[in-house]
Design an enzyme around this catalytic site. Structure first.
Site, PDB file in Angstrom:
ATOM      1  N   GLU A  66       3.176  -2.803 -10.569  1.00 18.63           N
ATOM      2  CA  GLU A  66       2.051  -1.907 -10.316  1.00 18.63           C
ATOM      3  C   GLU A  66       1.696  -1.083 -11.551  1.00 18.63           C
ATOM      4  O   GLU A  66       0.521  -0.770 -11.774  1.00 18.63           O
ATOM      5  CB  GLU A  66       2.365  -0.973  -9.144  1.00 18.63           C
ATOM      6  N   PHE A 128       8.190   3.141   7.622  1.00 18.60           N
ATOM      7  CA  PHE A 128       8.596   2.242   6.540  1.00 18.60           C
ATOM      8  C   PHE A 128       7.535   2.222   5.442  1.00 18.60           C
ATOM      9  O   PHE A 128       6.363   2.033   5.696  1.00 18.60           O
ATOM     10  CB  PHE A 128       8.815   0.831   7.098  1.00 18.60           C
ATOM     11  N   GLN A 129       7.967   2.452   4.218  1.00 18.49           N
ATOM     12  CA  GLN A 129       7.120   2.480   3.021  1.00 18.49           C
ATOM     13  C   GLN A 129       6.013   3.534   3.117  1.00 18.49           C
ATOM     14  O   GLN A 129       4.906   3.345   2.642  1.00 18.49           O
ATOM     15  CB  GLN A 129       6.526   1.097   2.723  1.00 18.49           C
ATOM     16  N   LYS A 178      -3.499   1.479   6.967  1.00 17.46           N
ATOM     17  CA  LYS A 178      -3.617   0.067   7.310  1.00 17.46           C
ATOM     18  C   LYS A 178      -4.565  -0.170   8.473  1.00 17.46           C
ATOM     19  O   LYS A 178      -5.377  -1.112   8.448  1.00 17.46           O
ATOM     20  CB  LYS A 178      -2.236  -0.511   7.632  1.00 17.46           C
ATOM     21  N   MET A 487      11.061   6.401 -33.163  1.00  8.53           N
ATOM     22  CA  MET A 487      10.627   7.786 -33.247  1.00  8.53           C
ATOM     23  C   MET A 487      11.751   8.742 -32.860  1.00  8.53           C
ATOM     24  O   MET A 487      11.897   9.825 -33.435  1.00  8.53           O
ATOM     25  CB  MET A 487       9.401   8.015 -32.358  1.00  8.53           C
TER      26      MET A 487
END
Length: 576
Positions: A66, A128-129, A178, A487
């Site tokens: 993602e 869930f999620q 959803k 760096m």
């Protein structure tokens, strides 16, 4: 170069159909001119992904993470000036976007970020999620929407694009539960905006601009600091005209590079932490500072108390009134779109009294150029960047990751066109460089796109090479490999008495073999002769190529101004 023709968009006219929220969302995105969406599916966006099957006009690229999706959308937006779009599912999918959203927010990049959420019937139950992504991202979005009624969706999408790409630009989040994505609606395209309290672009105040013109007339040592706002407002032409009228020298910040041509005689280089001697000394000795689309970031000002101590006037041109006086006390505040401010200023601008000042700038440019100790036995990273500039004639779109290579790009690649540098400024996000190049290439199919990365950042996003191979996206991927977090190593050497801690990347993969494993051609060079040969081969090869340049780990970026010191306290390295 092969054109990435699969991402061409079409014009759509839709009747009032009975659609699901997911089908309506895709139509709305196409109506907004979305050419391609970058994303990764999951359970709570499956209705949306199912709708893609029946909509052949809708183009989507499946990234491998993602974070790759949001960075690709960011690169698309920065390089085209259009709104980038990405999508992820709820919970971990959404939270994996957070770093990319913060990156876009800090650098004022227009994105529409679409996330799924659990059904409204179980929201707030730790389903869930489930994650409250709106609350998580509230400090790093320009605006957010939770879609509870499917009939609001066309309006919300239209508003989101408008908000993202007007005023001070930035990311807007649309969170879609959803069940809402599957609700039915009679689709009506939205073309109206009723945003109470949203003033996209304040009108410039002529009085303040007149004050600036008067200050220029009285000034003898003026200097312009041009930032990313010049690029975002498409004001490069107006800035060039303003400079040619007034003869005021220009420094360009990291995000401002390309907003003013590096080939111009009045360009002094980049200011700040790794800025040029000429740019930093100009700021420290100027009597007038004109910041144009630059927010006086701490990497530009360094020690605020010692910034521009001789300046009689500090002028700030910015679209966001919240930036005026935030970091540096401002005497002249020109709030408004930079293009509009400069258009008005150009009607009154006259030659400044800067001739002796300009002579001093030319002496400094000649006496203190950017330079490094070249080698006959080692391949220096600065040489690699000079070579890439010469062979592309400064006409490529360059994306970078974050670290030493980013600063060497800023120093040794000369940008003469806006939107030709894509880099993470405010957040300094490692893993940004390569995915952003994919987005830039999708948005600019006929341009050469070169992604320049360190060996550290490349390993945070290497999986996105699969996209280049599958879609034949012809990005030229450069890895500057010094087998160390460069760096961090440099700061530990200079500021921590060479007490090196957790910087060794010697266990990194063979990048050539890694590229080949993904189906991308891989090449490697460790000498100048090899560098010329394989880079030319890369440029002549259709499709994506990864080129690894093996460089010494001890090389440092100079000049350097240490934290807590002023711009004139430069460390020049080997050329003290």
């Amino acid at each position: 170069m092969e054109e990435v023709s699969m991402f061409t968009n079409k014009t759509h006219q839709y009747s009032q159909d009975l659609l699901t929220g997911s089908e309506a969302l895709l139509r709305c995105l196409l109506m907004e001119g979305t050419e391609c969406v970058f994303g990764y599916p999951g359970g709570n966006v499956l209705y949306i992904y199912d709708a893609m099957v029946s909509n052949p006009d809708f183009k989507h690229i499946l990234t491998r993470h993602e974070q790759g999706a949001v960075h690709a959308a960011d690169g698309y937006a920065r390089s085209t000036g259009k709104v980038g779009v990405c999508i992820a599912t709820s919970g971990p999918g959404a939270t994996n976007l957070v770093t990319g959203i913060a990156t876009a927010y800090m650098d004022s990049v227009p994105l529409v970020v679409i996330t799924g959420n659990v059904p409204t019937t179980v929201m707030g139950t730790d389903a869930f999620q489930e994650a409250d992504i709106i609350s998580i991202t509230m400090p790093i979005t320009k605006h957010s929407y939770l879609v509870r009624d499917v009939h609001d969706l066309p309006r919300i999408v239209h508003e989101a694009f408008h908000i993202a790409n007007t005023g001070r630009k930035g990311p807007v989040l649309i969170d879609i539960p959803k069940d809402v994505s599957n609700q039915k609606m009679v689709y009506h395209p939205s073309n109206k905006l009723t945003l109470r309290g949203y003033s996209a672009t304040p009108s410039p105040d002529p009085t303040e601009i007149d004050k600036l013109i008067q200050a220029i007339a009285e000034s003898e040592k003026p200097v312009i600091i041009a930032g990313g706002g010049v690029v975002y407002s498409n004001a490069s032409t107006e800035l060039l005209k303003f400079v040619n009228k007034t003869k005021i020298p220009v420094t360009t910040t990291l995000l401002g590079l390309g907003g003013f041509p590096s080939a111009h005689d009045l360009w002094l280089g980049m200011p700040g932490h790794h800025g040029t001697y000429t740019a930093n000394m100009a700021i420290q000795n100027a009597d007038l500072i004109i910041s144009i689309g630059s927010r006086f970031d701490d990497r530009v000002t360094m020690k605020v108390d010692g910034f521009a101590p001789h300046a009689k006037w500090i002028a700030h041109i910015d679209i966001d009134p919240a930036e005026i006086g935030k970091n540096i006390k401002t005497d002249i505040a020109c709030v408004g779109d930079i293009k509009a401010v400069l258009e008005y200023a150009n009607t009154k601008a006259t030659l400044s009294k800067s001739s002796s000042w300009l002579n001093k700038m030319q002496v400094n440019k000649s006496k203190y150029p950017l330079r490094y100790k070249d080698s006959d036995t080692e391949l220096k990273p600065q040489f690699v960047l000079e070579m890439i500039h010469e062979t592309t004639q400064g006409n490529a779109i360059i994306t970078t990751d974050v670290g030493q290579h980013q600063m060497w790009v800023a120093q040794f690649y000369k940008f003469n066109h806006p939107r030709s540098l894509v880099t993470s400024g405010g957040t300094g996000t490692m893993g940004f460089g390569f995915p952003s190049a994919i987005g830039a290439q999708v948005g600019n199919p006929n341009r050469l796109v070169v992604s320049i990365n360190g060996d550290g950042g490349m390993q945070m996003c290497a999986q996105e090479m699969a996209i280049c191979a599958i879609h034949n996206i012809p990005v030229k991927i450069v890895v500057i490999n010094n087998q160390v977090l460069g760096m961090v190593r440099q700061q530990q050497e200079i500021m921590y008495e060479s007490r090196y801690s957790q910087i060794d990347l010697a266990g990194s993969p063979d990048f050539v073999k890694l590229a080949e494993a993904y189906g991308v051609k891989g090449l490697r060079a460790s000498t100048k002769a090899e560098a010329y040969r394989i880079w030319q081969e890369a440029l002549e090869t259709p499709g994506p190529v990864l080129v690894e340049f093996v460089v010494p780990k001890e090389e440092n970026v100079y000049p350097m101004v240490l934290s807590g010191t002023t711009l004139d306290q430069l460390i020049m390295g080997d050329f003290e």
